[in-house]
Design an enzyme around this catalytic site. Structure first.
Site, mmCIF file in Angstrom:
data_model
loop_
_atom_site.group_PDB
_atom_site.id
_atom_site.type_symbol
_atom_site.label_atom_id
_atom_site.label_comp_id
_atom_site.label_asym_id
_atom_site.label_seq_id
_atom_site.Cartn_x
_atom_site.Cartn_y
_atom_site.Cartn_z
ATOM 1 N N LYS A 128 -64.816 -24.011 -3.265
ATOM 2 C CA LYS A 128 -64.631 -23.138 -4.425
ATOM 3 C C LYS A 128 -63.317 -23.410 -5.151
ATOM 4 O O LYS A 128 -63.202 -23.142 -6.341
ATOM 5 C CB LYS A 128 -64.761 -21.680 -4.006
ATOM 6 C CG LYS A 128 -66.194 -21.369 -3.598
ATOM 7 C CD LYS A 128 -66.489 -19.919 -3.405
ATOM 8 C CE LYS A 128 -67.976 -19.697 -3.174
ATOM 9 N NZ LYS A 128 -68.448 -20.295 -1.892
ATOM 10 N N ASP A 129 -62.345 -23.996 -4.439
ATOM 11 C CA ASP A 129 -61.091 -24.383 -5.091
ATOM 12 C C ASP A 129 -61.313 -25.405 -6.201
ATOM 13 O O ASP A 129 -60.532 -25.462 -7.146
ATOM 14 C CB ASP A 129 -60.132 -25.020 -4.069
ATOM 15 C CG ASP A 129 -59.594 -24.024 -3.051
ATOM 16 O OD1 ASP A 129 -59.434 -22.841 -3.394
ATOM 17 O OD2 ASP A 129 -59.340 -24.439 -1.908
#
Ligand SMILES: *Cc1c(COP(=O)(O)O)cnc(C)c1O
Length: 490
Positions: A128-129
């Site tokens: 998700k980063d």
């Protein structure tokens, strides 16, 4: 580039919604999801030219096709600042952080090839980063331009909340209020979030379960006056900018695994809300030579069921299992509507009707059987989609076997992906499995599988002993609103 809603808002040619207008928002006003009016295409020449680019340069080239209303110099500055070896520094010691999403071949056998693409080298050790870090910089840029501010309010059981906090920490004009169930997250995940000391990050540990947290977010969001006065927004997985940021690593994976555009690759994606693989679908629609898009689910198999049968049936809470790949524990797949729009060839009236039916009857059926809602399931293969499912015992076995054969420890979500990928290998088409988290985040299951702890990247050794900053609160909406108002000063 103009955008419309999957349910028809802004679909007419004289209405226009731009990238910047949907950047900070969530759902379209009609409850649908935003998509471009047509997918930008990538030429053979472009693909060739992109082979030699850095990740940041490639991100700029892909994004400029979608964010046409952001001046190119500004967009370039944002991608350059986001995709650095500094930010994505948690690559395994034998991988290059410079590559941002390095590839590693696991196995070559009978013309088939199994490759891992690491997406979890960012600050929170999960994929998700990849999108959230960009979102943080895009938000800061857009807010500064309009002299506006934004208060992000959300609930998390782990990955999303920490990725959002690490993306937004210290950003001008942004505060994050993140609810999590008190004492219910793993010690590692709790420490990741609660050890942040930034003044614009507010961790609220709610005495209850994740559903209580989500109910509080819904209650606050339904109070439209409060929401607008307090400038409340979200960063959930339907955010268009998040999806489009993820398109970049499909291009990167393809270009790194091939030497000519004649070649094809397939991707297997550990899936929950269909955000990650939706980006793969978009890359394919742009012309990237992808053979198969393999949806891998865990015990929560709502997507596997659809891609096997054409029946989309959302699950009730009691049917939604808590598994050892928790970031895939979903009851419905919030980005799925974007694919259904393409499957139905942009028929917004039918998309709206099908997703109304999801609300009233819990699902729809495109199998073409008598009494079904349509027969588009037969077109699914044209989009490259296939699927498979993996359960706890598969995860343990895959983690053990990958460790023994290839000397590498994978996390539980990635293990689900590898298990399913093996069922879809084709000769002469490299299969790229997206690694969505590092094993250190899910140490309990690594212990169970391997009888030892997962390796932790440098800097995470003693994360549990860092001072923590959080507020414990009962599941009380009135108190929550007062807390927000007090800290925003609005
Ligand atoms: C969020 C997440 C997923 C699921 O991704 P979707 O975009 O929701 O399909 C898979 N693995 C990990 C580790 C995640 O954090």
């Amino acid at each position: 580039m103009q955008y419309l809603s999957t349910r028809g808002y802004a679909a007419s040619s004289d209405s226009s919604v731009s990238f910047s207008e949907i950047l900070l928002g969530g759902l379209a006003p009609d409850g649908g999801l935003y998509l471009p009016k047509s997918y930008p295409q990538v030429t053979n020449e472009e693909l060739n030219a992109w082979r030699s680019l850095s990740y940041a340069e490639l991100a700029f080239e892909v994004l400029r096709k979608f964010a046409t209303d952001i001046p190119e110099g500004d967009l370039k500055a944002i991608t350059t600042k986001t995709y650095t070896a500094e930010v994505y520094k948690n690559a395994r010691h034998d991988e290059s952080a410079q590559a941002i999403t390095p590839l590693r071949t696991l196995q070559e056998k009978n013309g088939t090839k199994l490759v891992l693409q690491a997406l979890s080298n960012g600050p929170t050790l999960a994929f998700k980063d990849m999108a959230m870090q960009l979102l943080g910089n895009l938000f800061e840029y857009a807010l500064a331009k309009n002299q506006a501010e934004l208060n992000i309010f959300g609930a998390t059981s782990g990955d999303t909340g920490s990725a959002a906090e690490y993306a937004m920490r210290g950003k001008q004009g942004i505060r994050v209020f993140m609810l999590s169930p008190h004492k219910k997250m793993s010690a590692f995940q709790t420490a990741q979030m609660f050890s942040l000391q930034d003044a614009n990050i507010f961790n609220i540990a709610v005495e209850g379960v994740f559903d209580d947290c989500q109910d509080m977010v819904k209650a606050v969001s339904n109070d439209l006056e409060f929401k607008s006065h307090q400038k409340i927004g979200t960063v959930n997985s339907i955010n268009w900018a998040r999806v489009v940021a993820q398109v970049v690593y499909y291009f990167r994976g393809y270009l790194a695994a091939t030497s000519s555009n004649e070649q094809k690759v397939s991707f297997t994606v550990p899936s929950g809300n269909f955000g990650n693989i939706c980006a793969g679908h978009i890359a394919r629609m742009m012309g990237l030579p992808i053979a198969q898009l393999v949806v891998a689910t865990n015990e929560n198999d709502v997507l596997d069921e659809f891609f096997r049968t054409g029946v989309y049936r959302v699950r009730k809470s009691a049917e939604t299992y808590h598994t050892t790949s928790p970031s895939m524990d979903i009851s419905k797949a919030s980005n799925f509507e974007r694919f259904v729009y393409d499957l139905l060839n942009g028929d917004t009236a039918r998309v709206a009707a099908l997703f109304k039916k999801v609300e009233t009857e819990g699902g729809f059926d495109l199998s073409g059987k008598p009494g079904s809602d349509g027969d588009e399931f037969k077109k699914v293969a044209q989009f490259g989609f296939v699927s498979g499912k993996s359960v706890h015992a598969d995860r343990l076995q895959t983690i053990r076997q990958v460790e023994q054969e290839f000397g590498i420890t994978v996390d539980t979500h990635t293990a689900d992906g590898i298990k399913v990928a093996r069922e879809h290998l084709q000769a002469n088409v490299p299969m790229i499995v997206l690694e969505t988290a590092l094993p250190a985040k899910f140490n309990e299951t690594i212990q169970e599988a391997l009888g030892r702890d997962a390796e932790r990247p440098a800097g995470f050794e003693n994360i549990e002993s860092l001072p923590q900053r959080f507020e414990v609160m009962s599941a009380d909406v009135t108190k929550m609103k007062a807390y927000i108002a007090q800290h925003t000063g609005l």
